[in-house]
Structures are given as structure tokens and as C-alpha cells.
Design a protein around this motif. Structure first.
Motif, PDB file in Angstrom:
ATOM      1  N   VAL A   2      -9.972  -7.767  -8.714  1.00 14.32           N
ATOM      2  CA  VAL A   2      -9.965  -6.322  -8.513  1.00 14.32           C
ATOM      3  C   VAL A   2      -9.288  -5.656  -9.703  1.00 14.32           C
ATOM      4  O   VAL A   2      -8.207  -6.071 -10.134  1.00 14.32           O
ATOM      5  CB  VAL A   2      -9.224  -5.944  -7.225  1.00 14.32           C
ATOM      6  CG1 VAL A   2      -9.147  -4.434  -7.083  1.00 14.32           C
ATOM      7  CG2 VAL A   2      -9.919  -6.565  -6.012  1.00 14.32           C
ATOM      8  N   ILE A  27     -14.413  -4.491  -5.914  1.00 11.41           N
ATOM      9  CA  ILE A  27     -14.352  -3.995  -4.541  1.00 11.41           C
ATOM     10  C   ILE A  27     -15.684  -3.338  -4.185  1.00 11.41           C
ATOM     11  O   ILE A  27     -16.476  -3.013  -5.063  1.00 11.41           O
ATOM     12  CB  ILE A  27     -13.218  -2.958  -4.340  1.00 11.41           C
ATOM     13  CG1 ILE A  27     -13.441  -1.723  -5.214  1.00 11.41           C
ATOM     14  CG2 ILE A  27     -11.862  -3.584  -4.582  1.00 11.41           C
ATOM     15  CD1 ILE A  27     -12.537  -0.563  -4.892  1.00 11.41           C
ATOM     16  N   TYR A  32     -13.874   2.502   0.174  1.00  7.22           N
ATOM     17  CA  TYR A  32     -12.474   2.795  -0.118  1.00  7.22           C
ATOM     18  C   TYR A  32     -12.194   4.290  -0.156  1.00  7.22           C
ATOM     19  O   TYR A  32     -12.971   5.066  -0.731  1.00  7.22           O
ATOM     20  CB  TYR A  32     -12.082   2.167  -1.464  1.00  7.22           C
ATOM     21  CG  TYR A  32     -11.719   0.714  -1.337  1.00  7.22           C
ATOM     22  CD1 TYR A  32     -12.691  -0.244  -1.079  1.00  7.22           C
ATOM     23  CD2 TYR A  32     -10.396   0.308  -1.458  1.00  7.22           C
ATOM     24  CE1 TYR A  32     -12.351  -1.571  -0.924  1.00  7.22           C
ATOM     25  CE2 TYR A  32     -10.047  -1.022  -1.317  1.00  7.22           C
ATOM     26  CZ  TYR A  32     -11.021  -1.956  -1.042  1.00  7.22           C
ATOM     27  OH  TYR A  32     -10.684  -3.265  -0.900  1.00  7.22           O
ATOM     28  N   SER A  96      -5.598   5.060  -7.161  1.00  3.08           N
ATOM     29  CA  SER A  96      -5.309   4.226  -5.996  1.00  3.08           C
ATOM     30  C   SER A  96      -6.549   4.109  -5.122  1.00  3.08           C
ATOM     31  O   SER A  96      -7.288   5.081  -4.958  1.00  3.08           O
ATOM     32  CB  SER A  96      -4.172   4.865  -5.190  1.00  3.08           C
ATOM     33  OG  SER A  96      -4.137   4.378  -3.868  1.00  3.08           O
ATOM     34  N   ARG A  98      -7.668   2.541  -1.242  1.00  6.49           N
ATOM     35  CA  ARG A  98      -7.157   1.960  -0.005  1.00  6.49           C
ATOM     36  C   ARG A  98      -8.281   1.719   0.982  1.00  6.49           C
ATOM     37  O   ARG A  98      -9.067   2.618   1.278  1.00  6.49           O
ATOM     38  CB  ARG A  98      -6.106   2.880   0.620  1.00  6.49           C
ATOM     39  CG  ARG A  98      -5.458   2.299   1.864  1.00  6.49           C
ATOM     40  CD  ARG A  98      -4.669   3.359   2.610  1.00  6.49           C
ATOM     41  NE  ARG A  98      -3.495   3.804   1.894  1.00  6.49           N
ATOM     42  CZ  ARG A  98      -2.290   3.265   2.016  1.00  6.49           C
ATOM     43  NH1 ARG A  98      -2.118   2.239   2.817  1.00  6.49           N
ATOM     44  NH2 ARG A  98      -1.271   3.761   1.353  1.00  6.49           N
ATOM     45  N   SER A  99      -8.327   0.485   1.464  1.00  6.04           N
ATOM     46  CA  SER A  99      -9.171   0.149   2.613  1.00  6.04           C
ATOM     47  C   SER A  99      -8.297  -0.749   3.474  1.00  6.04           C
ATOM     48  O   SER A  99      -7.239  -0.310   3.918  1.00  6.04           O
ATOM     49  CB  SER A  99     -10.465  -0.521   2.171  1.00  6.04           C
ATOM     50  OG  SER A  99     -11.286  -0.823   3.289  1.00  6.04           O
ATOM     51  N   ALA A 100      -8.685  -1.979   3.666  1.00  2.00           N
ATOM     52  CA  ALA A 100      -7.779  -2.922   4.334  1.00  2.00           C
ATOM     53  C   ALA A 100      -6.625  -3.275   3.408  1.00  2.00           C
ATOM     54  O   ALA A 100      -5.544  -3.650   3.848  1.00  2.00           O
ATOM     55  CB  ALA A 100      -8.536  -4.183   4.733  1.00  2.00           C
ATOM     56  N   THR A 101      -6.859  -3.157   2.121  1.00  2.05           N
ATOM     57  CA  THR A 101      -5.849  -3.448   1.093  1.00  2.05           C
ATOM     58  C   THR A 101      -5.681  -2.216   0.214  1.00  2.05           C
ATOM     59  O   THR A 101      -6.601  -1.420   0.056  1.00  2.05           O
ATOM     60  CB  THR A 101      -6.310  -4.647   0.230  1.00  2.05           C
ATOM     61  OG1 THR A 101      -6.663  -5.734   1.097  1.00  2.05           O
ATOM     62  CG2 THR A 101      -5.201  -5.112  -0.690  1.00  2.05           C
ATOM     63  N   HIS A 102      -4.502  -2.088  -0.357  1.00  2.00           N
ATOM     64  CA  HIS A 102      -4.192  -0.951  -1.225  1.00  2.00           C
ATOM     65  C   HIS A 102      -4.061  -1.460  -2.655  1.00  2.00           C
ATOM     66  O   HIS A 102      -3.225  -2.333  -2.926  1.00  2.00           O
ATOM     67  CB  HIS A 102      -2.887  -0.308  -0.763  1.00  2.00           C
ATOM     68  CG  HIS A 102      -2.654   1.049  -1.329  1.00  2.00           C
ATOM     69  ND1 HIS A 102      -1.562   1.821  -0.988  1.00  2.00           N
ATOM     70  CD2 HIS A 102      -3.361   1.794  -2.217  1.00  2.00           C
ATOM     71  CE1 HIS A 102      -1.615   2.977  -1.622  1.00  2.00           C
ATOM     72  NE2 HIS A 102      -2.690   2.972  -2.375  1.00  2.00           N
ATOM     73  N   TYR A 103      -4.869  -0.910  -3.538  1.00  2.00           N
ATOM     74  CA  TYR A 103      -4.839  -1.307  -4.939  1.00  2.00           C
ATOM     75  C   TYR A 103      -4.418  -0.139  -5.818  1.00  2.00           C
ATOM     76  O   TYR A 103      -4.646   1.031  -5.479  1.00  2.00           O
ATOM     77  CB  TYR A 103      -6.231  -1.794  -5.383  1.00  2.00           C
ATOM     78  CG  TYR A 103      -6.716  -3.027  -4.677  1.00  2.00           C
ATOM     79  CD1 TYR A 103      -7.713  -2.955  -3.709  1.00  2.00           C
ATOM     80  CD2 TYR A 103      -6.194  -4.281  -5.003  1.00  2.00           C
ATOM     81  CE1 TYR A 103      -8.172  -4.092  -3.072  1.00  2.00           C
ATOM     82  CE2 TYR A 103      -6.639  -5.417  -4.363  1.00  2.00           C
ATOM     83  CZ  TYR A 103      -7.628  -5.323  -3.400  1.00  2.00           C
ATOM     84  OH  TYR A 103      -8.074  -6.461  -2.766  1.00  2.00           O
ATOM     85  N   TRP A 104      -3.855  -0.514  -6.990  1.00  2.00           N
ATOM     86  CA  TRP A 104      -3.391   0.486  -7.954  1.00  2.00           C
ATOM     87  C   TRP A 104      -3.926   0.167  -9.341  1.00  2.00           C
ATOM     88  O   TRP A 104      -4.093  -1.001  -9.707  1.00  2.00           O
ATOM     89  CB  TRP A 104      -1.863   0.484  -8.030  1.00  2.00           C
ATOM     90  CG  TRP A 104      -1.195   0.899  -6.771  1.00  2.00           C
ATOM     91  CD1 TRP A 104      -0.796   0.097  -5.744  1.00  2.00           C
ATOM     92  CD2 TRP A 104      -0.826   2.232  -6.401  1.00  2.00           C
ATOM     93  NE1 TRP A 104      -0.215   0.853  -4.753  1.00  2.00           N
ATOM     94  CE2 TRP A 104      -0.217   2.162  -5.124  1.00  2.00           C
ATOM     95  CE3 TRP A 104      -0.963   3.481  -7.015  1.00  2.00           C
ATOM     96  CZ2 TRP A 104       0.255   3.288  -4.469  1.00  2.00           C
ATOM     97  CZ3 TRP A 104      -0.479   4.595  -6.358  1.00  2.00           C
ATOM     98  CH2 TRP A 104       0.119   4.503  -5.096  1.00  2.00           C
TER      99      TRP A 104
END
Length: 114
Positions: A2, A27, A32, A96, A98-104
Motif C-alpha cells: 500500500v 488498495i 476507502y 489519509s 480509511r476502510s478497515a485499515t487506516h493508511y497515511w
């Protein structure tokens, strides 16, 4: 893997404009909710603007009427159009997702000179 890669930051004068872009990979982008955050020196990271999977937007009070968030699912990209910038907008801006996981993302510097 990701990755969220921001671009478009830079140095502008008071009253200027910038458009930030964030391209996501690794992703299923349209699943998201996306957002832009910023962190100024000595301050906590704060939400600037968000856009849901269905396109509903929300903005922090200081940027309402000046910033516009949008997304292009086909390009896996979220944008932040910033106008009428002031020195108080100077910060590192982060993308940022966000779905089940939060990415930056890694962040892009925006500096507004007076």
C-alpha cells in the motif's frame, strides 16, 4: 504494498493557491473514505477535509469556503484545492485513507509566506 503518494506542496505567498494530489496504490480505492490532514510545527495533526466513498465532503471550520476536496476513483487520486492561503495554513499536509485499515501518506510541505 500500500502506498499513498502526495504531491503539489510548495511555497506560496499569502492569498495564493495550491492543489495537492494523492495517488493511492495497493488498495481498492473506491472502498476507502479519504481525507487530508495537516500538522504545523508544535501542533497536533488535525483533519482538514474528508470525502466519503460516495462523495460526501466535510471541512474543518478554518478552511470552509477556501478548500475543496475531490476524488477521481478511475485515477485512484484524491485532491485538495486550496485557495486564499494564509500563513496559518503552513503545515505538512498528509493524505489519509480509511476502510478497515487506516493508511497515511508521507506528507507534503505547504508553506505560505506573509
Amino acid at each position: 504494498q500500500v502506498q499513498f503518494v502526495e504531491s503539489g506542496g510548495g511555497l506560496v505567498h499569502d492569498g495564493g493557491s495550491l492543489r495537492l494530489s494523492c495517488v493511492a496504490s495497493g488498495i481498492i480505492f473506491d472502498q476507502y473514505n479519504m481525507g487530508w490532514f495537516r500538522q504545523a510545527p508544535g501542533k497536533q495533526r488535525e483533519l482538514v477535509a474528508s470525502i466519503t466513498r460516495t462523495g460526501t465532503t466535510d471541512y474543518a471550520e478554518p478552511v470552509k469556503g477556501r478548500f475543496t476536496i475531490s476524488r477521481d476513483n478511475a485515477k485512484r487520486t484524491v485532491y485538495l484545492q486550496m485557495t486564499n492561503l494564509t500563513p496559518q495554513d503552513t503545515a505538512i499536509h498528509y493524505c489519509s485513507g480509511r476502510s478497515a485499515t487506516h493508511y497515511w501518506g508521507q506528507g507534503t510541505q505547504v508553506t505560505v509566506s506573509s
